[in-house]
Every structure is written in C-alpha cells, then in structure tokens.
Design an enzyme around this catalytic site. Structure first.
Site, PDB file in Angstrom:
ATOM      1  N   HIS A 102       0.848  -1.196   0.000  1.00 53.29           N
ATOM      2  CA  HIS A 102       0.000   0.000   0.000  1.00 53.29           C
ATOM      3  C   HIS A 102       0.883   1.245   0.000  1.00 53.29           C
ATOM      4  O   HIS A 102       0.709   2.157  -0.811  1.00 53.29           O
ATOM      5  CB  HIS A 102      -0.895   0.029   1.243  1.00 53.29           C
ATOM      6  CG  HIS A 102      -1.834  -1.125   1.348  1.00 53.29           C
ATOM      7  ND1 HIS A 102      -2.810  -1.378   0.413  1.00 53.29           N
ATOM      8  CD2 HIS A 102      -1.958  -2.094   2.291  1.00 53.29           C
ATOM      9  CE1 HIS A 102      -3.500  -2.452   0.773  1.00 53.29           C
ATOM     10  NE2 HIS A 102      -2.989  -2.902   1.897  1.00 53.29           N
ATOM     11  N   CYS A 107      -7.489  -6.960   3.525  1.00 58.86           N
ATOM     12  CA  CYS A 107      -8.659  -6.860   4.395  1.00 58.86           C
ATOM     13  C   CYS A 107      -9.892  -7.493   3.751  1.00 58.86           C
ATOM     14  O   CYS A 107     -10.903  -7.713   4.420  1.00 58.86           O
ATOM     15  CB  CYS A 107      -8.945  -5.399   4.731  1.00 58.86           C
ATOM     16  SG  CYS A 107      -9.136  -4.338   3.291  1.00 58.86           S
TER      17      CYS A 107
END
Length: 448
Positions: free
Chosen positions: A10, A42
């Site tokens: 990320h 996630c």
C-alpha cells in the site's frame, strides 16, 4: 533524481503515484518480489465468504498502471542488501536468478510486514495455512469450499472475520486466541462481550485465553493442541499477528524494539536520504503522543503519500493516527478510534471510561435499534483518548467523528456540545456521541 522503492505494498504504491504526480521527470524504480501489487488483504475473509464480485478489483493498482505513469516496475525482483554509504542496492531477479547492483539518490523502504509464526511444533503441517497475501487468499478460498471443520488461531480482525464467514457458510468453527476476549486490542469488554455472544449464538466455538502448543497430524485432519484442550479440524489457519519486515535495514537504521524502522514527521529514517512507510515503520499515535506500531492499510497509504510530498525536501508533516477501524460481524457494526481502557493501561496511562446504550432514532419510528457507545478520556485534562460504537445499525462513520475529536485534542465537554444533525430517519435530537460525552461529563463531575 533517481529513486528506488523496495516493496509495492500500500505504502509503496501510493509513494510511487505521489512522486510521479509531483515529479514526473524523476527516475523511479520499484522492486517487488511478488507478481502483484497493492492487494487489499482486508478483503480475504469476504472473498472466502463469496462476497466479492471480482477478485481482480481487490487490487487498486497494477504494474501496468504504475508503468503508465512512468515507474520502472521490477516485478519478482528481491532486494538482497542495502548499502546506505554507497547508495546502492543488491538485487536478484527471481525468474532468471541474475544479480545486479542498483544505484539510487533516495531510497524508500515499504517492505510491509510478515505473519508472526512462532516455532510451535507442527506449525509446518500442510493442513496449517496463513492468511496474509493474495496467494494465501487463493488457497483459503479453494480449501474452505471443501471442508467441514476449521480452527482459526487469532481473534484479531482477520481471524474474527474469517471465523464469521466460515460459520455463516455452515462450517464447524473453533476460534482460538491467547487473549481472554475476541478483538481484545480493539474493544473493551463492554463491547466485545456482545460480539462473543453473537459467535456463540451462530455456533462458533470460542477457545479464548488459550495458547497453542502444537499441531499434530491425524490423517485427513489436524489436531490443534492448546494449554487447555485440543481441537480437531480439516484445516487450521494461523492469523496471530504481524511483525515488521525490516531485516534489510537491521544495523543500518534506527528501529523500535520490535524492529519497526523509526521515522520522523516527514517519513525520513535516521538516514535522511532513506524513507520508510507502512507496516515496516512506526506511526505517531496521537492518543499517547508517542511512536507506536499499528499495521493498518490507512496508515500505510497516508505515509506513502507523505513520502511523495517530502521526497524533494521536508514539506508536509505527518498528522499521526488514531488507528481508526471498523468491522461488520454477523450483521453488527463495530467501529473504534484511539485507546481502549486496557490499551491505555498497557501504555502506562490512567484513563476513565463510560458506556451508554440507546436507540439510534426515536421510538415513534416504525423501527429502531440500540447503539452502544463507549468513550475513554484523560481524567485530569478531560481530553478524549478513545471511543467505540456497536450496533445492528450502520454506525461506522461515528468512528471518524471520534478520530477527529482525538486528533484535535477535544475534551468530553466539547464533544458533548458539538452541533450534530437531527432528523428522525437518522438519529435522536442528541446524537449518540453527544449522549455518551454527556455521560462522561456527568461521571467526571461526580469524581470532583
């Protein structure tokens, strides 16, 4: 300027995009040992539970997209060593095996985190799986389709969500954790007790306050032995925590005790030409005002953007984090920001807390449902340090309000008086956050 980025996580992905947005003439090379970038881990439990329309959309970028904006993408390339004095990297092409040296002017370390896998007997059993990256997600989705019983180890967000999805899918699930409660680090007992009852009501077996001691092969099954019992299943999934993936920087950069790379407010490490972000580094935790280790995608993204803004010269300061998060389990929304009481005590802080419960909108409406709200504050200054909400109604955005309150150093008195909307479709004349803050003020005044 010649920039090397280690890891298309990320943080690495957003650093790349921000640098090339602000400095399209910079020479940016990204080294990634995997064949994909920016996977939203996630979403693993949701994919396993068949709630994802297209798994390809679990990647918010790709090597091709980053190449389009000017990045040189070296996929399946592993950085073997860093030489900060010579400003060089030793790199290996994992496909051909060729090794070479890469020069840089500035280096960005966004190597992410690794699962904490202790040397427990039998943990290398082929029926024991991890739940971290895209490869793990693919394997788990395939395996869960053909099993009847699963043991999940770790009742943090990932383990809690995976257990919920497996339970809903009709699997026989046992959820194990060394802590005494589900989501122990995220919510106080006043809220976690409620979600634990949801697990039990849906048939999940909770084995809390138990430490796994071994995994034993039992033919087509695996036996998970703890210090308090043993549990047999078709597969076991290890979801018990993460640690910084920073071996490359050991002995070369300042680190926290857990090996997270220490950075300043501009995301520079102890070497000003080396930056770090994401799960590989620390955050500035606003509830305590100190460096902490909180691996969250939101933290990584903000820090990656900051690197891009500061790569030429220190310009934009890091605002810090409240570790704001939310999860939906069994149709129930749970959201939090900042410290729990136990989290505060573990950090040596004295706090007070209060919990309220009331319907989210007026009783004259045809339907309504309760909201449980919790607030944590400094009993001396009355500054808000944490809070959480729990409801069958979607109250997730309340965590963002709490986050602003903590970041702006608001007091319980100030939150009690904040102007919030009232409309019977949505809430009461006083919002549940106003109400819990008022309860906090009442409790604080009783102590005087």
């Amino acid at each position: 300027m010649k920039i090397s980025i280690i890891g298309a996580t990320h943080a690495g992905t957003f650093a790349t995009m921000q640098i090339l947005k602000d400095h399209p003439d910079y020479d940016v090379t990204v080294f990634e040992r995997n064949d994909n970038v920016s996977f939203l881990s996630c979403g693993i439990a949701l994919w396993v539970g068949d709630h994802i329309a297209d798994p390809n959309k679990m990647f918010y970028s790709s090597p091709k997209e980053l190449e389009k904006i000017g990045a040189h993408m070296k996929m399946q390339h592993e950085v073997l060593a860093i030489d900060p004095d010579a400003k060089q990297l030793k790199v290996k092409d994992l496909n051909g095996g060729k090794e070479f040296v890469q020069d840089y002017d500035k280096l960005i370390i966004t190597t992410g985190s690794l699962p904490v896998v202790p040397p427990i007997k039998g943990i290398d059993n082929p029926k024991v799986y991890l739940c971290k990256d895209y490869g793990d997600a693919q394997v788990l989705r395939e395996k869960f389709a053909g099993i009847e019983k699963a043991v999940i180890i770790g009742a943090g967000y990932i383990g809690a969500e995976l257990s919920e999805q497996a339970t809903i899918a009709g699997k026989e699930v046992t959820l194990i954790d060394a802590f005494p409660r589900v989501l122990y680090k995220n919510f106080d007992k006043e809220i976690s007790d409620r979600i634990e009852q949801e697990y039990r009501d849906h048939g999940t077996k909770l084995a809390l306050g138990q430490k796994v001691q071994s995994f034993e092969d039992a033919g087509n099954q695996v036996i998970v032995k703890t210090d308090k019992g043993e549990y047999e299943a078709d597969i076991a999934v290890w979801c018990a925590g993460f640690k910084p993936n920073t071996k490359l920087a050991e002995g070369k950069l300042e680190m926290l005790p857990n090996k997270a790379i220490r950075t300043n407010e501009y995301m520079q490490t102890s070497n000003p030409d080396i930056y770090a972000a994401g799960d590989a580094t620390n955050v500035h935790y606003n509830p305590t005002g100190k460096a902490d280790y909180i691996p969250l995608a939101t933290n990584a993204i903000h820090q990656g953007i900051l690197i891009g803004q500061n790569i030429d010269k220190p310009t934009v300061k890091y605002m810090g984090t409240q570790a704001t998060s939310a999860v939906e389990l069994f149709g129930t929304c749970m959201a939090a920001s900042g410290l729990t009481v136990e989290g505060a005590e573990a950090r040596g802080l004295t706090v007070d807390a209060v919990t309220t419960e009331e319907n989210y909108r007026p009783e004259f409406m045809l339907t309504t449902t309760p909201v449980v709200s919790r607030l944590v504050w400094n009993p001396t200054t009355h500054r808000i340090l944490g809070g959480a909400v729990y409801s069958k109604h979607d109250v997730s955005q309340s965590a963002n309000v709490l986050s602003l309150a903590i970041q702006n150093r608001m007091t319980i008195e100030e939150l009690a008086g904040v102007d919030m909307l009232f409309q019977p479709n949505f809430d009461q004349p006083l919002n549940w956050l106003n109400k819990v803050a008022m309860a906090a003020v009442d409790k604080a005044n009783q102590v005087k």
